[in-house]
Motif scaffolding. Sequence first.
Motif, PDB file in Angstrom:
ATOM      1  N   SER A   1       0.787  -1.158  -0.017  1.00  0.00           N
ATOM      2  CA  SER A   1      -0.122   0.058  -0.020  1.00  0.00           C
ATOM      3  C   SER A   1       0.883   1.238   0.183  1.00  0.00           C
ATOM      4  O   SER A   1       0.825   2.259  -0.818  1.00  0.00           O
ATOM      5  N   LEU A   2       1.885   1.411   0.807  1.00  0.00           N
ATOM      6  CA  LEU A   2       2.778   2.492   0.850  1.00  0.00           C
ATOM      7  C   LEU A   2       3.491   2.645  -0.161  1.00  0.00           C
ATOM      8  O   LEU A   2       3.721   3.648  -0.775  1.00  0.00           O
ATOM      9  N   LEU A   3       4.182   1.637  -0.753  1.00  0.00           N
ATOM     10  CA  LEU A   3       4.978   1.487  -2.025  1.00  0.00           C
ATOM     11  C   LEU A   3       4.070   2.069  -3.286  1.00  0.00           C
ATOM     12  O   LEU A   3       4.450   2.886  -3.900  1.00  0.00           O
TER      13      LEU A   3
ATOM     14  N   LEU B   1       4.780   5.688  -4.922  1.00  0.00           N
ATOM     15  CA  LEU B   1       5.311   5.624  -6.294  1.00  0.00           C
ATOM     16  C   LEU B   1       4.350   6.574  -7.134  1.00  0.00           C
ATOM     17  O   LEU B   1       4.837   7.497  -8.125  1.00  0.00           O
ATOM     18  N   ALA B   2       3.040   6.650  -6.813  1.00  0.00           N
ATOM     19  CA  ALA B   2       2.215   7.457  -7.459  1.00  0.00           C
ATOM     20  C   ALA B   2       2.661   8.823  -7.254  1.00  0.00           C
ATOM     21  O   ALA B   2       2.263   9.710  -7.903  1.00  0.00           O
ATOM     22  N   LEU B   3       2.985   9.386  -5.948  1.00  0.00           N
ATOM     23  CA  LEU B   3       3.399  10.541  -6.013  1.00  0.00           C
ATOM     24  C   LEU B   3       4.844  10.915  -6.684  1.00  0.00           C
ATOM     25  O   LEU B   3       4.910  12.137  -7.417  1.00  0.00           O
ATOM     26  N   VAL B   4       5.393  10.037  -6.999  1.00  0.00           N
ATOM     27  CA  VAL B   4       6.634  10.116  -7.878  1.00  0.00           C
ATOM     28  C   VAL B   4       6.264  10.574  -9.240  1.00  0.00           C
ATOM     29  O   VAL B   4       6.811  11.515  -9.942  1.00  0.00           O
ATOM     30  N   PHE B   5       5.300   9.975  -9.619  1.00  0.00           N
ATOM     31  CA  PHE B   5       4.791  10.196 -10.914  1.00  0.00           C
ATOM     32  C   PHE B   5       4.054  11.453 -11.039  1.00  0.00           C
ATOM     33  O   PHE B   5       3.917  12.202 -11.985  1.00  0.00           O
TER      34      PHE B   5
ATOM     35  N   SER C   1       0.577  -5.120 -11.933  1.00  0.00           N
ATOM     36  CA  SER C   1       1.687  -4.895 -11.289  1.00  0.00           C
ATOM     37  C   SER C   1       1.530  -3.707 -10.270  1.00  0.00           C
ATOM     38  O   SER C   1       0.450  -2.931 -10.648  1.00  0.00           O
ATOM     39  N   VAL C   2       2.657  -3.237  -9.554  1.00  0.00           N
ATOM     40  CA  VAL C   2       2.695  -2.280  -8.891  1.00  0.00           C
ATOM     41  C   VAL C   2       2.928  -0.878  -9.861  1.00  0.00           C
ATOM     42  O   VAL C   2       2.161   0.140  -9.234  1.00  0.00           O
ATOM     43  N   LEU C   3       3.398  -1.126 -10.794  1.00  0.00           N
ATOM     44  CA  LEU C   3       3.626   0.064 -11.864  1.00  0.00           C
ATOM     45  C   LEU C   3       2.220   0.415 -12.351  1.00  0.00           C
ATOM     46  O   LEU C   3       2.058   1.656 -12.245  1.00  0.00           O
ATOM     47  N   ALA C   4       1.439  -0.408 -12.718  1.00  0.00           N
ATOM     48  CA  ALA C   4       0.179  -0.301 -13.344  1.00  0.00           C
ATOM     49  C   ALA C   4      -0.590   0.590 -12.148  1.00  0.00           C
ATOM     50  O   ALA C   4      -1.276   1.645 -12.610  1.00  0.00           O
ATOM     51  N   ALA C   5      -0.666  -0.100 -11.191  1.00  0.00           N
ATOM     52  CA  ALA C   5      -1.476   0.656  -9.952  1.00  0.00           C
ATOM     53  C   ALA C   5      -1.096   1.946  -9.610  1.00  0.00           C
ATOM     54  O   ALA C   5      -1.736   2.866  -9.405  1.00  0.00           O
ATOM     55  N   SER C   6       0.279   2.367  -9.632  1.00  0.00           N
ATOM     56  CA  SER C   6       0.917   3.389  -9.323  1.00  0.00           C
ATOM     57  C   SER C   6       0.589   4.719 -10.249  1.00  0.00           C
ATOM     58  O   SER C   6       0.298   5.621 -10.204  1.00  0.00           O
ATOM     59  N   ILE C   7       0.636   4.155 -11.679  1.00  0.00           N
ATOM     60  CA  ILE C   7       0.162   5.143 -12.851  1.00  0.00           C
ATOM     61  C   ILE C   7      -1.277   5.694 -12.771  1.00  0.00           C
ATOM     62  O   ILE C   7      -1.517   6.686 -12.819  1.00  0.00           O
TER      63      ILE C   7
END
Length: 283
Positions: free
Chosen positions: A69-71, A75-79, A140-146
């Motif tokens: 959840s935190l990751l 990561l969403a904030l980074v984007f 993936s985590v990447l898809a969720a973060s974007i």
Amino acid sequence: MFKVNEKIIEKGLLSITLCLFVIISLIIIFLVHESIPAFTHFGLIRIFTDMRWIPDLNLFGMLPMIVSSLLVSFLALVFAVPLSLTTAIYIEELSSISIKNLFKPIIQTLAGIPSVVYGFFGLTVLIPLIRDFVGGDGFSVLAASIVLAIMILPTIITLSQDAIRNVPFEYKQASFALGSTHFQTISKIILPTALPGILTGIILGLGRAVGETLAVLMVIGNVNQIPSSILDSARTLTSNIALEMGYAMDIHYNMLFVNGVILFVIIVVLMALTMCIQHKWGC
């Protein structure tokens, strides 16, 4: 007559405020009450350190979901933060009136789009792109973060715009009078002055990302593990509640309320951080 009306309005507003306080208090009491059996049965250490979530075997470790959840949220904030900040600066300081009028409804529309639409976009467009051009199976985590980054853009952009807009015009005039360029004024005067409001927007965006459920559920893969790569599947606290609340019973049911308590604590910490920032800068 006016004094009587003012008293009625005042009492009405007070009543509404008290009702909201009572409702929020009841929600907190219910959440804590339903989670107490799980805390009593397993203990905090086991809940927060166990790596396995297997309800059939009475294993309810939450560490992978907390980390995921935190990751995903950070990561969403980074984007989102660089794009949001540059957009806010351009709209408020560099664009024309017509461009401002164009962007305003677009940002409002982004804020009003239902979560399921973002999730469907991620499922049908983003996941195939990641699978074909980046690697993994796409979930993936990447898809969720974007997806989360797109969802929190309106929050951060709007609050950053407000913070930039509220910088006193005298500050800009003084900077220009000293021979500074527009970009020097933005970087040395406007952004430092608007920083508390920008940080508040970022923290509120993080809170939105942490609490999002449906869109993340559709694209993250929902595998309970600590991801070793952003291309790995994972499971967040919110998606775990959505997946299992429909059939959970007994201690399993109580453990899902522990998920809710953890989420609530995270949000309270973020709100407290926002208040500290506002108090420190006198906002």
